[in-house]
Design a protein around this motif. Structure first.
Motif, PDB file in Angstrom:
ATOM      1  N   LYS A 117       9.478  58.090  44.983  1.00  0.00           N
ATOM      2  CA  LYS A 117      10.892  58.419  45.174  1.00  0.00           C
ATOM      3  C   LYS A 117      11.283  58.161  46.636  1.00  0.00           C
ATOM      4  CE  LYS A 117      11.753  60.396  41.034  1.00  0.00           C
ATOM      5  NZ  LYS A 117      10.650  59.767  40.288  1.00  0.00           N
ATOM      6  N   VAL A 118      12.482  57.638  46.826  1.00  0.00           N
ATOM      7  CA  VAL A 118      12.964  57.433  48.196  1.00  0.00           C
ATOM      8  C   VAL A 118      13.318  58.792  48.790  1.00  0.00           C
ATOM      9  CG1 VAL A 118      14.792  56.423  49.620  1.00  0.00           C
ATOM     10  CG2 VAL A 118      13.805  55.105  47.745  1.00  0.00           C
ATOM     11  N   VAL A 123      11.768  55.533  53.873  1.00  0.00           N
ATOM     12  CA  VAL A 123      10.659  56.468  53.651  1.00  0.00           C
ATOM     13  C   VAL A 123      10.570  56.801  52.161  1.00  0.00           C
ATOM     14  CG1 VAL A 123       9.721  58.751  54.191  1.00  0.00           C
ATOM     15  CG2 VAL A 123      10.957  57.452  55.945  1.00  0.00           C
ATOM     16  N   VAL A 124       9.385  56.560  51.568  1.00  0.00           N
ATOM     17  CA  VAL A 124       9.189  56.946  50.172  1.00  0.00           C
ATOM     18  C   VAL A 124       8.085  57.988  50.075  1.00  0.00           C
ATOM     19  CG1 VAL A 124      10.009  54.778  49.167  1.00  0.00           C
ATOM     20  CG2 VAL A 124       7.583  55.034  49.706  1.00  0.00           C
ATOM     21  N   ASP A 125       8.175  58.794  49.031  1.00  0.00           N
ATOM     22  CA  ASP A 125       7.181  59.832  48.783  1.00  0.00           C
ATOM     23  C   ASP A 125       6.024  59.213  48.001  1.00  0.00           C
ATOM     24  OD1 ASP A 125       5.684  61.967  48.079  1.00  0.00           O
ATOM     25  OD2 ASP A 125       7.278  63.055  47.014  1.00  0.00           O
ATOM     26  N   ARG A 126       4.880  59.062  48.664  1.00  0.00           N
ATOM     27  CA  ARG A 126       3.728  58.438  48.013  1.00  0.00           C
ATOM     28  C   ARG A 126       2.714  59.474  47.529  1.00  0.00           C
ATOM     29  NH1 ARG A 126       2.995  54.028  52.679  1.00  0.00           N
ATOM     30  NH2 ARG A 126       3.946  55.767  53.765  1.00  0.00           N
ATOM     31  N   SER A 127       3.174  60.708  47.318  1.00  0.00           N
ATOM     32  CA  SER A 127       2.211  61.726  46.898  1.00  0.00           C
ATOM     33  C   SER A 127       1.652  61.457  45.501  1.00  0.00           C
ATOM     34  CB  SER A 127       2.802  63.129  47.010  1.00  0.00           C
ATOM     35  OG  SER A 127       4.047  63.187  46.385  1.00  0.00           O
ATOM     36  N   ALA A 128       2.299  60.528  44.761  1.00  0.00           N
ATOM     37  CA  ALA A 128       1.723  60.125  43.466  1.00  0.00           C
ATOM     38  C   ALA A 128       0.311  59.576  43.676  1.00  0.00           C
ATOM     39  CB  ALA A 128       2.603  59.072  42.793  1.00  0.00           C
ATOM     40  N   PHE A 129       0.098  58.865  44.766  1.00  0.00           N
ATOM     41  CA  PHE A 129      -1.248  58.359  45.095  1.00  0.00           C
ATOM     42  C   PHE A 129      -2.199  59.520  45.403  1.00  0.00           C
ATOM     43  CE2 PHE A 129      -0.825  53.637  46.631  1.00  0.00           C
ATOM     44  CZ  PHE A 129      -0.422  53.281  45.348  1.00  0.00           C
ATOM     45  N   ASP A 130      -1.687  60.506  46.132  1.00  0.00           N
ATOM     46  CA  ASP A 130      -2.529  61.677  46.445  1.00  0.00           C
ATOM     47  C   ASP A 130      -2.960  62.387  45.169  1.00  0.00           C
ATOM     48  OD1 ASP A 130      -2.012  61.064  49.077  1.00  0.00           O
ATOM     49  OD2 ASP A 130      -0.338  62.474  49.250  1.00  0.00           O
ATOM     50  N   LYS A 131      -2.030  62.465  44.198  1.00  0.00           N
ATOM     51  CA  LYS A 131      -2.352  63.142  42.932  1.00  0.00           C
ATOM     52  C   LYS A 131      -3.475  62.406  42.207  1.00  0.00           C
ATOM     53  CE  LYS A 131       1.291  66.160  42.789  1.00  0.00           C
ATOM     54  NZ  LYS A 131       2.612  65.540  42.902  1.00  0.00           N
ATOM     55  N   ILE A 132      -3.443  61.075  42.277  1.00  0.00           N
ATOM     56  CA  ILE A 132      -4.500  60.278  41.635  1.00  0.00           C
ATOM     57  C   ILE A 132      -5.850  60.567  42.310  1.00  0.00           C
ATOM     58  CG2 ILE A 132      -5.330  57.924  41.166  1.00  0.00           C
ATOM     59  CD1 ILE A 132      -2.369  57.042  41.011  1.00  0.00           C
ATOM     60  N   ILE A 133      -5.833  60.661  43.641  1.00  0.00           N
ATOM     61  CA  ILE A 133      -7.072  60.973  44.371  1.00  0.00           C
ATOM     62  C   ILE A 133      -7.548  62.380  44.003  1.00  0.00           C
ATOM     63  CG2 ILE A 133      -8.074  61.379  46.667  1.00  0.00           C
ATOM     64  CD1 ILE A 133      -7.638  58.446  46.125  1.00  0.00           C
ATOM     65  N   GLN A 134      -6.584  63.330  43.970  1.00  0.00           N
ATOM     66  CA  GLN A 134      -6.953  64.719  43.648  1.00  0.00           C
ATOM     67  C   GLN A 134      -7.577  64.835  42.265  1.00  0.00           C
ATOM     68  OE1 GLN A 134      -3.192  66.653  44.280  1.00  0.00           O
ATOM     69  NE2 GLN A 134      -3.418  66.562  46.508  1.00  0.00           N
ATOM     70  N   ALA A 135      -7.188  63.920  41.368  1.00  0.00           N
ATOM     71  CA  ALA A 135      -7.703  63.987  39.992  1.00  0.00           C
ATOM     72  C   ALA A 135      -9.181  63.614  39.912  1.00  0.00           C
ATOM     73  CB  ALA A 135      -6.872  63.071  39.091  1.00  0.00           C
ATOM     74  N   GLY A 136      -9.690  62.879  40.905  1.00  0.00           N
ATOM     75  CA  GLY A 136     -11.105  62.507  40.794  1.00  0.00           C
ATOM     76  C   GLY A 136     -11.612  61.573  41.877  1.00  0.00           C
ATOM     77  N   GLY A 137     -10.818  61.297  42.859  1.00  0.00           N
ATOM     78  CA  GLY A 137     -11.213  60.355  43.907  1.00  0.00           C
ATOM     79  C   GLY A 137     -12.075  60.995  44.975  1.00  0.00           C
ATOM     80  N   TYR A 138     -13.129  61.651  44.544  1.00  0.00           N
ATOM     81  CA  TYR A 138     -14.016  62.343  45.490  1.00  0.00           C
ATOM     82  C   TYR A 138     -15.388  62.453  44.850  1.00  0.00           C
ATOM     83  CZ  TYR A 138     -12.647  65.939  42.173  1.00  0.00           C
ATOM     84  OH  TYR A 138     -12.393  66.605  41.009  1.00  0.00           O
ATOM     85  N   ILE A 139     -16.394  62.881  45.662  1.00  0.00           N
ATOM     86  CA  ILE A 139     -17.673  63.268  45.081  1.00  0.00           C
ATOM     87  C   ILE A 139     -17.923  64.722  45.457  1.00  0.00           C
ATOM     88  CG2 ILE A 139     -18.727  60.970  44.983  1.00  0.00           C
ATOM     89  CD1 ILE A 139     -20.315  61.823  47.554  1.00  0.00           C
TER      90      ILE A 139
END
Lengths: 256, 217
Positions: A117-118, A123-139
């Protein structure tokens, strides 16, 4: 900030997307960028324009930026219809004004995707990417003493492939450039960097399902293998990581 | 390891699952096209050879009907999934760019998939009407082919349709290897060439038939 006019400087006409807030209507607004040194970066050019806007008492163009070294992934906009501008393998902060000619008209727009979203102007809100990482982008690693170096052997070529995937800075250019506004290069890279390494294996199945599920939930489009993401990625991340994500996801879905 | 049906449903409803459905049904069409083309190329062997091929094909009876039903199902699944993906992808960018340029990744094939797909559907309708649901009692299939291609308008439509089919396959075949996760960094250029070669083979194989028919009549 006025610089001596000469061969090292150019004048540009900018058309910049202005939008007060997420819900307001935006439009392209024209600005003049004069006496711009060809040695400046694109962001420095916008800084000069913004200083003049501020001096005239108006609201400066809002834009995201941080490291200005091409490694943080904060900056990014569509410049004349190209993510991070017309040069290959650069972020907006590493795009230099020498790639433009005197008198050029430059159209600057924010990333466009239902999932981004703008917030304001560019400036756009890229927290959608953060949500993808939070879902499993870690060990998940138990705390304790640091493991011995080389205790887990990783072949050099595998480490290289993992590092190639891990180069992703999450700038959003892939989804912005994709004709379908798909985030599969980002998600593919983030799944790949773990799928390739032994440390990522214990949670591999859960990770692929969760991250792809979250990506779909965020409203990104579906990949149609157009390769526009790879062509625009400032880190040159290959769509081969999407093929690997597909493999990981299929394995996790069918076998459990 | 065991079969998990819940996961399978989740798979099919996901973005990658829908791509997979497109890939597998697309692969089915590729295999069909090879057998269809192999049969049709017998036209080059002349009247008798082609008619006897058609006769032997029809002795398969129920197997042939099964294959036809299979193709119809493939078509329904491929088209409906494709249409849904097209809709979803359109919705994924509610505000379009005022100015957008390609970065060099797209090809003519990749950027026109939904449209070439739609054109192929129109072609298939005409094709079935002309060759499948046509009255066959009083003439051989070879005669039907000759008569149909004696119409220059239809011949041009057929050849243009084959260009469209080849364009669709050029992206489609490579794309299905990528979607199935078979693709890797070393094989990607090879797969691209194989895909283009296969699309040319299909396009020229079918497209040359009306040219040949026109030349001999």
């Amino acid at each position: 900030m006025k610089q001596a006019s000469g061969e090292k400087c150019i004048n540009l006409k900018l058309k910049v997307w202005r939008q007060k807030a997420e819900e307001s209507n935006g439009r392209l607004e024209s600005f003049k960028a004069e006496n711009i040194s060809k040695d400046m970066s694109f962001l420095e050019m916008l800084d000069v324009v913004n200083e003049e806007i501020i001096l005239s008492g108006k609201d400066p163009i809002a834009l995201d930026h941080d490291c200005r070294e091409g490694i943080c992934g904060s900056c990014g906009a569509m410049v004349n219809g190209r993510a991070h501008g017309p040069e290959k393998g650069t972020t907006l902060c590493q795009l230099h004004m020498r790639h433009f000619s005197n008198g050029d008209t430059v159209v600057i727009e924010p990333w466009r995707s239902r999932a981004f979203k703008v917030v304001k102007d560019l400036v756009v809100d890229r927290s959608a990417f953060d949500k993808i990482i939070q879902a499993g982008g870690y060990i998940s690693v138990n705390t304790g003493g640091a493991p011995d170096g080389n205790a887990i052997p990783v072949p050099q070529e595998v480490a290289e492939k993992a590092m190639d995937a891990a180069e992703c800075i999450g700038c959003g250019a892939c989804a912005a450039a994709c004709p379908n506004a798909s985030a599969m290069l980002f998600t593919g890279a983030k799944i790949s960097q773990f799928a390739l390494l032994p440390q990522g294996h214990p949670e591999a199945k859960k990770r692929a399902l969760a991250m792809v599920g979250e990506m779909d939930k965020q409203g990104f489009g579906n990949c149609t293998n157009e390769k526009e993401c790879e062509a625009e990625c400032p880190k040159g991340i290959s769509i081969i990581n999407i093929a690997r994500m597909n493999r990981e996801f299929l394995k996790s879905s069918i076998l459990s | 390891m065991h079969w998990n049906s819940n996961r399978f449903i989740l798979l099919l409803s996901s973005s990658i699952g829908k791509k997979l459905v497109m890939a597998i049904t697309g692969l089915g069409f590729c295999i069909f096209l090879i057998s269809h083309l192999a049969g049709n190329l017998i036209i080059y062997a002349g009247n008798d050879a082609f008619n006897s091929y058609a006769e032997r094909l029809h002795t398969l009876g129920p197997l042939l009907i099964l294959a036809e039903i299979g193709l119809l199902l493939l078509g329904i699944i491929h088209i409906s999934t494709g249409a849904y993906l097209f809709y979803q992808n359109f919705r994924a960018r509610p505000v379009r760019y005022k100015k957008k340029r390609n970065a060099g990744g797209r090809t003519i094939g990749s950027s026109t998939m939904p449209y070439t797909g739609f054109l192929i559907l129109i072609f298939i309708v005409f094709h079935l009407v002309d060759f499948h649901f046509v009255e066959k009692a009083d003439r051989s299939i070879y005669q039907i082919v000759l008569e149909t291609f004696s119409n220059p308008g239809y011949t041009i439509f057929y050849i243009l349709s084959m260009v469209v089919v080849a364009t669709h396959i050029d992206h489609g075949f490579w794309s299905l290897l990528q979607t199935l996760g078979i693709d890797n960094l070393e094989c990607m250029p090879v797969f691209r060439v194989i895909s283009s070669a296969f699309s040319l083979f299909v396009g020229i194989g079918f497209g040359s038939l009306p040219v040949f028919i026109t030349l001999i009549t």
